[in-house]
Design a protein around this motif. Structure first.
Motif, short mmCIF file in Angstrom:
data_model
loop_
_atom_site.label_atom_id
_atom_site.label_comp_id
_atom_site.label_asym_id
_atom_site.label_seq_id
_atom_site.Cartn_x
_atom_site.Cartn_y
_atom_site.Cartn_z
N VAL A 149 61.04 72.27 -36.38
CA VAL A 149 61.37 72.97 -35.13
C VAL A 149 60.37 72.65 -34.01
CG1 VAL A 149 62.47 74.85 -36.38
CG2 VAL A 149 60.05 75.06 -35.73
N MET A 150 59.31 71.92 -34.33
CA MET A 150 58.31 71.62 -33.30
C MET A 150 58.85 70.64 -32.27
SD MET A 150 54.98 72.77 -34.13
CE MET A 150 53.84 71.64 -34.83
N ARG A 151 59.59 69.65 -32.69
CA ARG A 151 60.28 68.78 -31.75
C ARG A 151 61.72 68.66 -32.21
NH1 ARG A 151 58.91 66.30 -27.57
NH2 ARG A 151 56.70 66.46 -28.02
N GLY A 152 62.49 69.71 -31.89
CA GLY A 152 63.89 69.73 -32.27
C GLY A 152 64.73 69.16 -31.15
N ARG A 153 66.03 69.08 -31.39
CA ARG A 153 66.94 68.74 -30.29
C ARG A 153 67.47 70.04 -29.69
NH1 ARG A 153 71.11 64.21 -31.51
NH2 ARG A 153 71.64 65.48 -33.33
N GLU A 154 67.89 70.97 -30.55
CA GLU A 154 68.23 72.30 -30.06
C GLU A 154 67.02 73.19 -30.30
OE1 GLU A 154 72.09 75.17 -30.46
OE2 GLU A 154 70.93 74.83 -32.26
N PHE A 155 66.56 73.89 -29.28
CA PHE A 155 65.38 74.73 -29.45
C PHE A 155 65.44 75.92 -28.51
CE2 PHE A 155 63.11 73.42 -25.60
CZ PHE A 155 63.74 72.22 -25.30
N LEU A 156 64.71 76.97 -28.89
CA LEU A 156 64.75 78.20 -28.09
C LEU A 156 63.56 78.21 -27.12
CD1 LEU A 156 66.31 80.84 -27.70
CD2 LEU A 156 64.81 81.91 -29.38
C1 P5A Z 1 59.58 75.13 -17.54
C2 P5A Z 1 60.63 76.17 -17.81
C3 P5A Z 1 60.36 73.04 -18.71
O1 P5A Z 1 61.43 72.70 -19.19
N1 P5A Z 1 61.64 74.22 -17.01
C4 P5A Z 1 61.91 75.59 -17.34
C5 P5A Z 1 60.32 73.84 -17.42
N2 P5A Z 1 59.19 72.74 -19.27
S1 P5A Z 1 58.97 71.89 -20.61
O2 P5A Z 1 57.57 71.63 -20.73
O3 P5A Z 1 59.80 70.74 -20.64
O4 P5A Z 1 59.39 72.80 -21.82
C6 P5A Z 1 58.78 74.07 -21.99
C7 P5A Z 1 58.32 74.28 -23.42
O5 P5A Z 1 59.41 74.14 -24.31
C8 P5A Z 1 58.97 73.61 -25.55
N3 P5A Z 1 59.74 72.40 -25.89
C9 P5A Z 1 60.27 72.16 -27.11
N4 P5A Z 1 60.26 72.87 -28.23
C10 P5A Z 1 60.88 72.36 -29.31
N5 P5A Z 1 61.50 71.16 -29.32
C11 P5A Z 1 61.54 70.40 -28.19
N6 P5A Z 1 62.18 69.23 -28.19
C12 P5A Z 1 60.90 70.89 -27.02
N7 P5A Z 1 60.74 70.42 -25.74
C13 P5A Z 1 60.03 71.35 -25.08
C14 P5A Z 1 57.50 73.29 -25.39
O6 P5A Z 1 56.72 74.34 -25.94
C15 P5A Z 1 57.31 73.25 -23.88
O7 P5A Z 1 56.01 73.63 -23.50
#
Ligand code: P5A
Length: 440
Positions: A149-156
């Motif tokens: 879930v640290m670098r997912g495609r769908e994430f919260l």
């Molecule tokens: C800030 C809010 C943005 O998208 N737009 C709205 C800005 N920022 S960001 O850095 O791209 O993403 C914010 C946080 O989302 C998490 N994150 C992810 N988590 C899991 N999987 C991913 N692929 C992923 N991409 C981003 C990170 O924690 C990031 O700091």
């Protein structure tokens, strides 16, 4: 919750496709299952952790004056054409066509949508400043989804958006969120270090990533030892409504050196001197100030008291809510499994009946389970007909802060055993004392 009625598919074997410890433990402890590359189902135990993280994030956003709403996951391509990001965003955007052939997309972020919603409703300076946020699923078609879930495609993600009348106001909103982030991560037992960052596809010229320290983090981080202190606590003394005081406080914090291996800054590194520390780190939040980038492109205008017109100044503020589940495990685990900080633990207590086949033992454990419920203490009760050793291993793996052990020998002496997962400390005490301790 009785384990005999729960859905907790734990495994002993380390999954071969999971490279980092949090991903391995999330699969082994039955928190998630992958359903497609970079897409995960959250099983009951994992869902509880996610909900706890959401609650802390929500409370701190509300406290900072942000207003919760909920925007959809699916957006129209036209919205993104207004800001000219539709083509620029590239292959990371999941593009979809509906039955009428209209171009849609699964939102990777919501700057366009919030700007359109706010623009269509707000015409006067009287309705600013505002900060709006939601906690919603995002989709980014990452080339290499990895680390669970640290670098997912769908994430919260929690994403907040601020609207102000001028740059000074926008910086104040930025600083408010900055402080809210320190508090949010501190409540989860994490040290999050702000680090000046690139703005990438979001845009703007001021940005900080919040990096938590974890031995197995993705990048190497350099930081000033000042970050080993509780800086969220320092923030408590600052009046968030006093823009100048807040600015001075945030400026003081960010002067303390923090950088990654990709962005080392020799001058600041030298200034830190012997106070320079290094660790691995994980980005759990990212905040941006981008001024009028979207309000200009999307033609949002508000009337000022003097009859003039301005494009509001914006910022956006993200927290990786689902990433945090993995990040927390990276920061807190041992050889036996996860060690949840109490604030996010799926249950506070794991109650273990050592001998399900012994009626006296079962009756005593059942009674204790009932009392824990009445006291409002979240308990997972291992009432399975299994060996004690297997039950201990499961409890250590899923990492609940406390284990309460009921066995035949202790019962003869009128005691149960209370074990603290983080330290392994064990203590024998009466059932009543154990209850009182856990209720505290
Ligand atoms: C800030 C809010 C943005 O998208 N737009 C709205 C800005 N920022 S960001 O850095 O791209 O993403 C914010 C946080 O989302 C998490 N994150 C992810 N988590 C899991 N999987 C991913 N692929 C992923 N991409 C981003 C990170 O924690 C990031 O700091």
């Amino acid at each position: 919750m009785r384990l005999t009625r729960y859905f907790l598919p734990v495994t002993k074997e380390t999954p071969a496709d999971a490279q980092i410890v949090s991903h391995q433990l999330m699969l082994r402890a039955g928190l998630v299952r992958q359903t497609a590359a970079g897409i995960y189902a959250w099983l009951p135990l994992g869902k509880r952790v996610l909900a706890n993280i959401e609650r802390i994030v929500r409370e701190e956003q509300d406290r900072a004056g942000a207003l919760e709403m909920l925007m959809p996951t699916i957006q129209s391509a036209d919205l993104w054409r207004e800001s000219e990001r539709y083509d620029a965003y590239g292959p990371e955007m999941l593009r979809i066509a509906d039955r009428h052939g209209r171009e849609m997309l699964y939102g990777p972020t919501n700057e366009e949508m919030i700007t359109a919603l706010f623009r269509d409703a707000v015409k006067s300076y009287r309705d600013l400043p505002r900060i709006l946020y939601h906690i919603q699923w995002k989709f980014r078609d990452e080339v290499r989804p990895r680390f669970g879930v640290m670098r997912g495609r769908e994430f919260l993600m929690k994403d907040a958006y601020s609207f102000d009348l001028d740059e000074a106001g926008a910086r104040h909103s930025y600083n408010r969120m900055f402080i809210a982030y320190l508090r949010t991560f501190a409540r989860m037992g994490l040290t999050a270090i702000p680090m000046q960052a690139d703005t990438g596809p979001i845009g703007g010229d001021l940005s900080h990533e919040f990096i938590i320290l974890a031995p197995s983090g993705e990048s190497e981080v350099f930081y000033h030892k000042a970050w080993e202190a509780d800086r969220a606590a320092e923030a408590e003394g600052v009046d968030a409504n006093d823009a100048a005081a807040l600015q001075a406080f945030v400026a003081g914090l960010t002067n303390d050196y923090a950088a990654t291996d990709e962005k080392r800054d020799d001058a600041r590194e030298q200034a830190a001197g012997a106070d320079l520390r290094t660790s691995r780190g994980i980005e759990v939040g990212h905040i941006f100030y981008f001024g009028t980038k979207y309000t200009k492109a999307m033609n949002m205008i508000v009337q000022m008291p003097d009859g003039g017109q301005v494009h509001p100044e914006m910022g956006s503020y993200g927290i990786g809510v689902s990433r945090l589940v993995g990040a927390l495990i990276e920061a807190s685990h041992d050889a036996a499994g996860i060690v949840w900080p109490e604030a996010v633990a799926p249950f506070k207590v794991g109650l273990i009946n050592m001998r399900a086949d012994d009626p006296r033992c079962a009756a005593a454990a059942d009674e204790l389970y009932g009392k824990l419920g009445i006291a409002g203490i979240d308990t997972l009760y291992d009432d399975r007909d299994e060996r004690g050793g297997a039950k201990f291993a499961t409890m250590d793996l899923i990492g609940l802060p406390w284990q309460l052990i009921v066995g035949p020998k202790g019962l003869e002496r009128g005691v149960v055993e209370l074990k603290r997962r983080a330290t392994g400390e064990r203590e024998e005490l009466s059932a009543e004392s154990a209850l009182a301790r856990l209720a505290g």
